[in-house]
Every structure is written in C-alpha cells, then in structure tokens.
Design a protein around this motif. Structure first.
Motif, PDB file in Angstrom:
ATOM      1  N   THR A  77       0.840  -1.176   0.000  1.00 31.75           N
ATOM      2  CA  THR A  77       0.000   0.000   0.000  1.00 31.75           C
ATOM      3  C   THR A  77       0.887   1.242   0.000  1.00 31.75           C
ATOM      4  OG1 THR A  77      -0.079   0.164   2.411  1.00 31.75           O
ATOM      5  CG2 THR A  77      -1.709  -1.260   1.344  1.00 31.75           C
ATOM      6  N   GLU A  78       0.280   2.427  -0.100  1.00 30.40           N
ATOM      7  CA  GLU A  78       1.065   3.660  -0.092  1.00 30.40           C
ATOM      8  C   GLU A  78       1.828   3.829   1.218  1.00 30.40           C
ATOM      9  OE1 GLU A  78      -1.468   6.926  -0.983  1.00 30.40           O
ATOM     10  OE2 GLU A  78      -1.865   6.287  -3.056  1.00 30.40           O
ATOM     11  N   ASP A  79       1.353   3.211   2.289  1.00 29.06           N
ATOM     12  CA  ASP A  79       2.036   3.288   3.585  1.00 29.06           C
ATOM     13  C   ASP A  79       3.116   2.226   3.732  1.00 29.06           C
ATOM     14  OD1 ASP A  79       0.320   5.358   4.284  1.00 29.06           O
ATOM     15  OD2 ASP A  79      -1.193   3.978   5.057  1.00 29.06           O
ATOM     16  N   GLY A  80       3.350   1.431   2.665  1.00 25.43           N
ATOM     17  CA  GLY A  80       4.381   0.404   2.729  1.00 25.43           C
ATOM     18  C   GLY A  80       3.927  -0.865   3.403  1.00 25.43           C
ATOM     19  N   LEU A  81       2.608  -1.027   3.624  1.00 20.70           N
ATOM     20  CA  LEU A  81       2.090  -2.208   4.305  1.00 20.70           C
ATOM     21  C   LEU A  81       1.665  -3.262   3.288  1.00 20.70           C
ATOM     22  CD1 LEU A  81      -0.141  -0.405   6.965  1.00 20.70           C
ATOM     23  CD2 LEU A  81       2.201  -1.245   7.244  1.00 20.70           C
ATOM     24  N   ILE A  82       1.583  -4.508   3.752  1.00 21.54           N
ATOM     25  CA  ILE A  82       1.106  -5.594   2.896  1.00 21.54           C
ATOM     26  C   ILE A  82      -0.349  -5.317   2.517  1.00 21.54           C
ATOM     27  CG2 ILE A  82       0.583  -8.057   2.813  1.00 21.54           C
ATOM     28  CD1 ILE A  82       2.857  -8.503   4.760  1.00 21.54           C
ATOM     29  N   LYS A  83      -0.680  -5.574   1.245  1.00 17.95           N
ATOM     30  CA  LYS A  83      -2.053  -5.364   0.815  1.00 17.95           C
ATOM     31  C   LYS A  83      -2.996  -6.235   1.640  1.00 17.95           C
ATOM     32  CE  LYS A  83      -0.807  -4.266  -3.962  1.00 17.95           C
ATOM     33  NZ  LYS A  83      -0.889  -4.684  -5.377  1.00 17.95           N
ATOM     34  N   PRO A  84      -4.158  -5.680   2.042  1.00 16.09           N
ATOM     35  CA  PRO A  84      -5.083  -6.444   2.894  1.00 16.09           C
ATOM     36  C   PRO A  84      -5.406  -7.834   2.347  1.00 16.09           C
ATOM     37  CG  PRO A  84      -5.791  -4.154   2.732  1.00 16.09           C
ATOM     38  CD  PRO A  84      -4.646  -4.318   1.768  1.00 16.09           C
ATOM     39  N   ARG A  85      -5.539  -7.941   1.008  1.00 12.70           N
ATOM     40  CA  ARG A  85      -5.922  -9.240   0.448  1.00 12.70           C
ATOM     41  C   ARG A  85      -4.821 -10.280   0.597  1.00 12.70           C
ATOM     42  NH1 ARG A  85      -5.748  -6.144  -4.406  1.00 12.70           N
ATOM     43  NH2 ARG A  85      -3.851  -6.478  -5.628  1.00 12.70           N
ATOM     44  N   ASN A  86      -3.586  -9.827   0.914  1.00 11.56           N
ATOM     45  CA  ASN A  86      -2.465 -10.765   1.039  1.00 11.56           C
ATOM     46  C   ASN A  86      -2.043 -11.021   2.480  1.00 11.56           C
ATOM     47  OD1 ASN A  86      -2.208 -11.140  -1.734  1.00 11.56           O
ATOM     48  ND2 ASN A  86      -0.901  -9.333  -1.948  1.00 11.56           N
ATOM     49  N   GLU A  87      -2.710 -10.395   3.440  1.00 10.69           N
ATOM     50  CA  GLU A  87      -2.279 -10.524   4.837  1.00 10.69           C
ATOM     51  C   GLU A  87      -2.300 -11.967   5.313  1.00 10.69           C
ATOM     52  OE1 GLU A  87      -4.806  -7.886   6.960  1.00 10.69           O
ATOM     53  OE2 GLU A  87      -3.568  -6.111   6.583  1.00 10.69           O
ATOM     54  N   ASN A  88      -3.297 -12.732   4.862  1.00 10.54           N
ATOM     55  CA  ASN A  88      -3.419 -14.119   5.316  1.00 10.54           C
ATOM     56  C   ASN A  88      -2.313 -15.019   4.796  1.00 10.54           C
ATOM     57  OD1 ASN A  88      -5.641 -13.599   6.806  1.00 10.54           O
ATOM     58  ND2 ASN A  88      -7.128 -14.575   5.448  1.00 10.54           N
ATOM     59  N   LEU A  89      -1.659 -14.619   3.708  1.00 10.17           N
ATOM     60  CA  LEU A  89      -0.626 -15.472   3.118  1.00 10.17           C
ATOM     61  C   LEU A  89       0.487 -15.772   4.114  1.00 10.17           C
ATOM     62  CD1 LEU A  89      -0.226 -13.970  -0.482  1.00 10.17           C
ATOM     63  CD2 LEU A  89      -1.260 -16.141   0.157  1.00 10.17           C
ATOM     64  N   GLY A  90       0.859 -14.770   4.902  1.00 12.41           N
ATOM     65  CA  GLY A  90       1.931 -14.955   5.868  1.00 12.41           C
ATOM     66  C   GLY A  90       1.495 -15.633   7.153  1.00 12.41           C
ATOM     67  N   LEU A  91       0.191 -15.838   7.319  1.00 12.95           N
ATOM     68  CA  LEU A  91      -0.324 -16.444   8.550  1.00 12.95           C
ATOM     69  C   LEU A  91      -0.595 -17.936   8.391  1.00 12.95           C
ATOM     70  CD1 LEU A  91      -2.897 -13.653   9.524  1.00 12.95           C
ATOM     71  CD2 LEU A  91      -0.523 -13.893  10.285  1.00 12.95           C
ATOM     72  N   ILE A  92      -0.589 -18.408   7.156  1.00 12.17           N
ATOM     73  CA  ILE A  92      -0.929 -19.810   6.885  1.00 12.17           C
ATOM     74  C   ILE A  92       0.332 -20.663   6.848  1.00 12.17           C
ATOM     75  CG2 ILE A  92      -1.932 -21.389   5.178  1.00 12.17           C
ATOM     76  CD1 ILE A  92      -3.752 -19.096   4.293  1.00 12.17           C
ATOM     77  N   ASP A  93       0.278 -21.828   7.467  1.00  8.85           N
ATOM     78  CA  ASP A  93       1.360 -22.804   7.355  1.00  8.85           C
ATOM     79  C   ASP A  93       1.119 -23.624   6.087  1.00  8.85           C
ATOM     80  OD1 ASP A  93       2.606 -22.036   9.704  1.00  8.85           O
ATOM     81  OD2 ASP A  93       1.396 -23.392  10.939  1.00  8.85           O
ATOM     82  N   TRP A  94       1.807 -23.248   5.029  1.00  6.11           N
ATOM     83  CA  TRP A  94       1.568 -23.878   3.735  1.00  6.11           C
ATOM     84  C   TRP A  94       2.195 -25.264   3.684  1.00  6.11           C
ATOM     85  CZ3 TRP A  94      -1.946 -21.525   0.942  1.00  6.11           C
ATOM     86  CH2 TRP A  94      -2.130 -20.159   1.095  1.00  6.11           C
ATOM     87  N   ASP A 144      13.397 -16.201   0.969  1.00  3.25           N
ATOM     88  CA  ASP A 144      13.080 -15.050   0.136  1.00  3.25           C
ATOM     89  C   ASP A 144      11.583 -14.765   0.128  1.00  3.25           C
ATOM     90  OD1 ASP A 144      15.763 -14.923  -0.572  1.00  3.25           O
ATOM     91  OD2 ASP A 144      15.481 -16.255  -2.288  1.00  3.25           O
ATOM     92  N   LEU A 145      10.774 -15.822   0.156  1.00  4.83           N
ATOM     93  CA  LEU A 145       9.330 -15.653   0.117  1.00  4.83           C
ATOM     94  C   LEU A 145       8.783 -15.055   1.403  1.00  4.83           C
ATOM     95  CD1 LEU A 145       8.340 -19.066  -1.518  1.00  4.83           C
ATOM     96  CD2 LEU A 145       8.261 -16.820  -2.603  1.00  4.83           C
ATOM     97  N   GLY A 146       9.468 -15.300   2.496  1.00  3.28           N
ATOM     98  CA  GLY A 146       8.964 -14.838   3.786  1.00  3.28           C
ATOM     99  C   GLY A 146       7.718 -15.591   4.203  1.00  3.28           C
ATOM    100  N   LEU A 147       7.569 -16.842   3.764  1.00  2.91           N
ATOM    101  CA  LEU A 147       6.398 -17.654   4.063  1.00  2.91           C
ATOM    102  C   LEU A 147       6.826 -18.950   4.729  1.00  2.91           C
ATOM    103  CD1 LEU A 147       4.625 -17.295   0.603  1.00  2.91           C
ATOM    104  CD2 LEU A 147       4.018 -16.064   2.689  1.00  2.91           C
ATOM    105  N   ASP A 148       5.930 -19.506   5.535  1.00  6.79           N
ATOM    106  CA  ASP A 148       6.183 -20.797   6.173  1.00  6.79           C
ATOM    107  C   ASP A 148       5.665 -21.913   5.269  1.00  6.79           C
ATOM    108  OD1 ASP A 148       7.327 -19.727   8.494  1.00  6.79           O
ATOM    109  OD2 ASP A 148       5.357 -19.371   9.384  1.00  6.79           O
ATOM    110  N   THR A 149       6.560 -22.790   4.854  1.00  3.81           N
ATOM    111  CA  THR A 149       6.138 -23.914   4.023  1.00  3.81           C
ATOM    112  C   THR A 149       7.072 -25.094   4.245  1.00  3.81           C
ATOM    113  OG1 THR A 149       5.684 -24.668   1.776  1.00  3.81           O
ATOM    114  CG2 THR A 149       7.506 -23.130   2.042  1.00  3.81           C
ATOM    115  N   LYS A 150       6.513 -26.288   4.125  1.00  3.47           N
ATOM    116  CA  LYS A 150       7.306 -27.506   4.294  1.00  3.47           C
ATOM    117  C   LYS A 150       7.971 -27.934   2.994  1.00  3.47           C
ATOM    118  CE  LYS A 150       4.071 -29.261   7.836  1.00  3.47           C
ATOM    119  NZ  LYS A 150       3.078 -28.160   7.678  1.00  3.47           N
TER     120      LYS A 150
END
Length: 833
Positions: free
Chosen positions: A242-259, A301-307
């Motif tokens: 976003t303009e404030d440098g935050l993650i877009k709301p629609r993508n917030e859940n991506l970092g919360l899910i254990d993929w 690099d992704l900054g995501l949790d995945t196995k």
C-alpha cells in the motif's frame, strides 16, 4: 424495482454455428444468446426498448428466459456475474452475446444464485500419463524421505510445455495429503489453467480455488475452513504494498498460513532474468520488472512458512546448470522424451496417451545474402530480423493504433517478404534456385495449408505489429485472413489478450475466410493455449534458447476431441516453426542442444542428434531446401565465429555464476576454498565471498521489510556488494581463460565440459590451471562455473581448431581429429579405428 435477468436471440444470430474445446471435450452448437438485466417489470419491456425500431413488435426476437435476479437471501445479483460464470466455463463472448445454450445460461444463473461455482460441474475424468505418474512418485518419495529435515524441501520439474504441470502438481498434492497449497507465478496469464484443472476434474472434488478476485469474506471463510485450498497469486501482486508500505489487505493471510507446499510456476522467469524479458510485450516491461526476482527464490526469500517448494519450468537450464538442484531433486521430461514415447507406444497397452501431442518441424529460410558477411570482429554481421521489420510511429500521427499510425522503415523489402511467403520469389532468390526445384514456402506448399490456416507471427515490438497489420490488410492475398493484433496496452494483460484471438478465429471459420493471423510481440507467448495455432513465424531476433523455444512450443498445443463413442479425432498432427534468420535460429537450436547435454551424459552433438530425430530442421540456402543433421546445425551455428570472437567468449561473465547461493555452497566446502587459495588471485576469496553472502541476505531482508526501498546507506552497501561480486567474477574469468590453453596443448579431443573433467591428462590440467581436475569438477557441480555456456564455448573452440588445421590435413587425419572412423580399403590390412 426488482432486478431481472433475461436472455434472448434474434433471427440471423439464432443459426450461427459455433464450437469450443474445454479440456478434451468438444462442444458444438448453433445460435448466439444475449444475456442482460433490467429493472423494468418484464424483460419484454426492456428488449422492446432496445430493439423496437429494428424489430417492430419484436418479430424475429425469441425471448428465452426472464426471471428475478435474486439469491435465496433476497440479495440481488447482476448480469456481469452471470457473464463471468459463463466465461469461466470456457464459453466465448462478444460483448453480451455468448456462444452457448439456454441450458448453460440457466446453469450459470443457478451458480450465481446458489454460490456453487459453475466449474464445479466436473466433467473431466482422464488419468495421468506414465511420465506424470513417474513425476508424482519420484517427488513424493523425495519429500517423504526428508520429512524430518529443518527448513523447506525443494524439487524441480524440468518438464516441457504441454507436460501438464498444473494437473500433475494437483495429483502430487492429493498423494501427499496436502490441504493448503500456494501457487506463485511470474506470469499471471496462467491463472486460467490452474483454476480450470482444479475445478474441472473429478479427482479434485471438494477443493477450493482462491485468487485476488475472490471476495474477501469468502476467502477468509475458505482459509479458516477444512476444505483443501489452492491459493493463486503472482509475484507482482505478492510484492505489492500500500502507499504506507504495508502488505495489501488481500495478502495478509498469506503470511499467517502454514503452507503444505508453495509451487513456483514458470520458474525460468526468475532463474533466468535477462532472457525472460524477451518474452514480454514491450508495453508490459513494468510488469516484468515487478514480477521477476534478481536470483533464485527460496522459502526465506518468500517470507512464508512452508514444508515443501515445488519449482515448475519448461526451460530451467540456468537453474540446473548453476547447481541450484542436485540430480535427485530434478524430474526431467523433454520434447524428445515425449515424442519418443509417442513413436514407440505399444497399442496393446491401450490408446496412445501421446497421440494428440503434435510433432514439430522447423523450416529455415535465408532472407539476405548479407547475412553471410562478416564484421571486423570475426562475428557474422548480425543480420537482424528486428531491423528487417523495423517500424516507427508516423510523426504527427494521432495516438492509438489507427491505420497508418506505424510504418515500416523498409516497406519494399517487407512487401518482398510477403510475396516470398507465397513462393513469389525476388530476382535474387530466383537466381539461387538450382536444379529447377523450388523449396516449399509457408503460404504456397499444400502440405502446410491446414496448419498455416491459423498462425501467430512473433514481431519485435508494438510498432512492428501494427505496421504488419496494415501491410497484411492492404495485401491482395493476406487481406483474406482475419488479422488481430495481440500487442500494446489495448490488447489487455495476460490472458485478457486471448478472447480477441479466439474471436478472430471464430470469424474466420464462420465466414469461410482464408484463416487468421495473430501478431504478437510477447503477449500469449507463455502460459496460454490457443489450440488452433498450427504455425509460428519468427520475425524477431531472440537471444536465448529459452525464449525461442518458449515461443515455438506455443503452437505445439494439442488440438483433438473425443466423439460420443470415445474415439479420438486429432486435428493437429504436425506443427511448424518458420524461421527467417538461419544463423540466429540454428545457433539457438545448437545452444538448446548443448544445454540439454548438461542434464545427462550426452555430448552437444549427441543431444542435438536426438533432438533432430523428433524435431526435423530444414534449411533453405543456396537455392535448395535440405534436412540438416546435427553436424550441419552445429557447423551453421558456429560458421560466423572468428578468433577474436572466440577469445571474447572465453572471457565472458556468462561462464561463471557468482551469487549468494553459489558462494554459500563454496564456503560450505573449506577444501575447495583452500584449493583456490593456493592460486595467487584467490588468497582473500573466503573473506570477500562471506561479505557478499552476508550483505546480500541483509539487503534482501530489508527490501522485503521496506517495500523494496533502500535508504542511502543501504544503497551504498548494495553498490559495494556489487563491486565485491564483480571482483570475484573477474578473477574466476581469468582462471577460465586457461581452459582453452589446456585444450590446445592436450591431445584429447574435448567436445563438452565433461570431457575436460574426464581428461586423461589430469597432470597437464593442474599445471595449466593451478587446480586439480577433481577440484574443478566440484566447482562446476556447485554451479560456480556454468556448464551450459562452457559446453558452447568448448565446442566452438574445437570446431575452430579443426577448421584452422583443415588446410594441412588429408581426409584420414581430418577424420581422426573429428573423432570419425577412418575409411579402410580392401588392400589395407589395418583395421578401421
């Protein structure tokens, strides 16, 4: 007033025939249907308002449907939602008119009303092909054996276009029992394939699909639910802030899910940045910059949790040759594999699953004798198709793409080219004909007729596309084709550029026109299937084999259907690539072969020989068309290599891979660091490499945290890191230049990097380079040296060496030098060797 949904047709549109393919299903029908909405009390009142003048008393109008546009909870919906449901099911549209049946319209309305996706009416039941089953088995076994490892396990599918990577990846997810899968791509246009494969096949019943267009509340409900879920996103969208440098709301859940797994699709666009940009429409370069990372992509690099991470690509040569994956982390399936299995399939095993996958042939034509001229630096003068078809915007022309906005710099030679396509040769070409036999030309030869009917012409830029459109429409023969420009911002991004092409094909078929020609400079060249395309004309100069074959394989898509009795009808047995810069094209084919050779134990000549068994190449030069063998391809590809050009290739930065990952792999091998430290230039290598690795990781981290922006201090750090990396690369390049010295003084006939490594004269190698053969082998394995580019340089060195000695050799000596058997005569008691 209550919103109402309606459908109708009219005389003249009610008898229009149409057909469409969804998966392997052919649907044919008659009649176009318009779907609209109104707030009037009846649909008739709205339709009369629309058509009353053209159809008095609505005579000739058939109202097919008129009902309230409300859901069970009383909420209203719109015709746009119904349109979207129809399109998602593969139904073609022109404005509000659809090639569909009334039953399908009712089903679409029901899906909007109930919330059950129309695509959930699953009809596909096909099974995996043998190689797809093998990919699932090998990958699943690899992941399971590393279940206890820390971090993410990774695996690469080096699988050609049309392998069916999406369908097979979903089958892997089923076998592994995954419930949360994230698909990330560098090309958003592939979304349709990922969605359709999941929602159309009975094997994936119950799975849900989420993307950026999914309603936020529905997305949150699905991610919190128990149903297995696939979330599709592009790197462009994921990296956005976003303009404030935050993650877009629609993508917030991506970092919360254990993929359970992150799938990186079209991975070559990340692992091979510069060449990937060639595949973009020039108007989409901003998207290219945003989508493509600088290097390979890891879970960190992704900054995501995945196995697990599954990498998918049809041309991942760089990822393979720079040591990113070990042999047990790669499943290979090439065009050669596919066509070989198609040829040897035993019908006693059932129907041939490869039957509908067409073979490919390349026809190469020489446009100009100037292509044979040489520049002072020893290279051929770079005859360029891009320059041949160079176009510019007319000064003072209005904005847009109206006729006459863009013109060719050399309209006469473009006109001559169009005539040549029909076999109408210029005086120069006529003078080259030998033996009275003329070569087959694309729009003249009867054998090409069916497949050239719908073709794509690959141009260099938007200007060339529109200039060619005008030239074709003004041409007495090509004006009989439906011409569509899939280029520029007006054509839409990604898959949005496809419907106009399908519409043009439909018009050509319905109106019995000569066919259709799509003009593109990047759009629809990856991740999109237009099954009717049977030929591609390469009218631009590409620099990398990846970009060339990504484009070429667009036309290798299957075009077949099964009738009501299950019989397969194949409409495309062979597809064609028409090439007009033989030096460039055959050079790319040769490089493609040398890169294929790095994935196995083959030499470049052997790999190209196998490729040519299933990808015949015909060259038109010197007045005749001949089928080329591996030696001819390699000779033609290296014909313009002079001594100075060869020297530059051995000092090329492409021969070494200096990045965070290769340097990390090197630092994890103290024995190799110590071996290099014995060479004067590498005394401080360990310290410099560690600085590069540490700094690179830090900068990547702050870029993620700061929306890609760096402060002045961090930009200075980035510059210093680049300098250190360049310092290491230059030292490695200096080392590499000793390889041709070794090849020149040894008697061993090297043809590929593996021959250098397996050289019988290891002592000489160490004296020449300062490293043992074993150490060099290990450095190549970790990716510090690029096997693909070294193979190319080694083979060219060998060809140059042979050529330079030919004047002094007799036939037997030349045969020995080239590794061929010597001709033995009856009176000669010596056996052939």
């Amino acid at each position: 007033m209550t919103n109402r949904i309606y459908a109708y047709t009219v005389v003249g549109k009610d008898d229009v025939p149409w057909s469409r393919h969804v998966g392997s299903t052919l649907t044919e029908g008659t009649g176009l249907i318009k779907v609209g909405q109104t707030t009037k009390s009846t649909a008739r009142a709205r339709i009369k308002q629309q058509l009353g003048t053209a159809y008095p008393h609505l005579e000739g109008v058939s109202i097919l449907l008129d009902e309230a546009a409300t859901r069970a909870d009383g909420e209203e919906f719109t015709d746009h939602e119904v349109h979207a449901a129809l399109v998602s099911h593969g139904i073609k549209r022109d404005q509000e008119w659809f090639e569909t049946t009334l039953e399908e319209v009712r089903a679409a309305i029901a899906s909007v009303r109930t919330g059950v996706d129309l695509a959930d009416q699953r009809t596909e039941t096909f099974e995996m092909r043998p190689e797809q089953k093998a990919a699932v088995e090998v990958t699943a076994n690899y992941f399971r054996t590393r279940a206890g490892d820390s971090g993410s396990s990774k695996f690469l599918w080096n699988a050609k276009m049309r392998f069916g990577k999406t369908f097979t990846a979903y089958q892997l997810a089923r076998q592994m029992g995954w419930r949360r899968v994230l698909v990330l791509t560098y090309k958003p246009a592939v979304k349709t394939a990922w969605r359709d494969d999941l929602l159309a096949h009975v094997d994936f019943a119950g799975w849900k699909f989420v993307d950026r267009d999914t309603d936020p509340d529905e997305r949150d409900e699905l991610t919190d639910g128990s149903a297995p879920l696939v979330w599709f996103a592009s790197f462009q969208d994921l990296s956005g802030r976003t303009e404030d440098g935050l993650i877009k709301p629609r993508n917030e859940n991506l970092g919360l899910i254990d993929w359970d797994c992150v799938i990186l699709d079209e991975y070559h666009f990340g692992a091979w940045r510069d060449g990937a940009r060639e595949m973009y429409d020039p108007t989409d370069l901003k998207a290219a910059d945003e989508e493509e990372p600088d290097e390979r992509v890891t879970s960190e690099d992704l900054g995501l949790d995945t196995k697990h991470i599954l990498y998918l690509s049809g041309t991942p040569f760089r990822a393979i040759t720079n040591g990113e994956f070990n042999e047990d982390q790669i499943f290979n399936w090439t065009y050669v594999d596919e066509q070989r299995e198609k040829a040897i399939w035993d019908e006693s095993r059932g129907q041939n699953p490869y039957r509908e996958l067409p073979g490919m042939q390349i026809y190469s034509y020489e446009l100009s004798r100037e292509a044979e001229a040489y520049a002072e630096d020893g290279e051929f003068n770079g005859f360029s198709l891009t320059e041949y078809f160079r176009a510019n915007k007319v000064e003072g022309a209005t904005r847009g793409a109206t006729p006459g906005t863009y013109v060719f710099e050399h309209p006469d030679q473009v006109g001559e080219f169009l005539e040549m396509l029909r076999g109408k040769l210029s005086n120069q070409m006529k003078s080259m004909i030998v033996g009275g036999q003329k070569a087959p030309f694309p729009y003249e030869h009867a054998g090409f007729k069916e497949m050239i009917r719908h073709s794509v012409w690959y141009m260099a830029d938007v200007a060339a596309c529109f200039a060619m459109r005008d030239a074709l429409k003004a041409h007495p023969y090509f004006s009989g084709f439906e011409i569509v420009v899939a280029a520029g911002p007006g054509a839409g991004m990604g898959a949005d550029a496809k419907p106009p092409v399908e519409a043009a094909i439909g018009v050509a078929d319905r109106e019995h026109r000569s066919g259709s020609i799509t003009l593109s400079c990047g759009k629809l060249m990856t991740g999109v299937t237009v099954r009717e395309w049977g030929a591609i004309l390469m009218l631009r100069s590409l620099k990398s084999p990846e970009s060339y074959f990504q484009a070429a394989f667009r036309v290798q898509s299957p075009w077949a259907y099964r009738d009501g009795e299950g019989e397969l009808h194949v409409l495309k047995d062979t597809c064609y690539v028409f090439e007009f810069d033989p030096n460039r094209a055959l050079g790319l084919v040769a490089e493609y072969g040398t890169r294929l050779a790095t994935t196995g134990e083959l030499t470049p000549a052997e790999a190209i020989g196998q490729l040519l068994n299933y990808l015949p190449i015909y060259g038109f030069a010197g007045g005749s068309m001949t089928q080329l063998d591996a030696t001819a391809v390699l000779d033609w590809a290296t014909a313009g290599i002079g001594a100075s050009a060869l020297a530059r290739r051995w000092n090329s930065p492409l021969l070494v891979e200096v990045n965070e990952h290769t340097l990390t792999a090197l630092l994890e091998r103290p024995d190799l660091v110590e071996a290099l430290a014995q060479i004067e230039d590498f005394r401080t290598l360990a310290d410099t490499a560690q600085q590069v690795v540490t700094s690179t990781k830090m900068l990547k981290k702050v870029k993620r945290e700061q929306a890609g922006k760096l402060d002045p201090g961090q930009r200075k750090e980035q510059t210093e890191t680049a300098k250190r990396r360049k310092e290491i690369r230059k030292k490695l390049q200096k080392f590499i230049t000793k390889i041709p010295v070794f090849m020149y003084v040894t008697d061993f006939r090297e043809e590929a990097l593996k021959h250098v490594i397996e050289s019988l004269d290891s002592d000489l190698f160490e004296r020449t380079t300062g490293l043992t053969v074993a150490d060099f082998h290990q450095l190549a394995d970790i990716g510090l040296f690029s096997a693909a580019h070294m193979n190319d340089a080694i083979y060219q060195f060998r060809r140059f060496e042979i050529t330079s000695l030919e004047y002094a050799l007799d036939d037997d000596e030349r045969a020995v030098l080239e590794g061929r058997p010597v001709q033995v005569y009856a009176e000669d008691p010596v056996e052939s060797h």
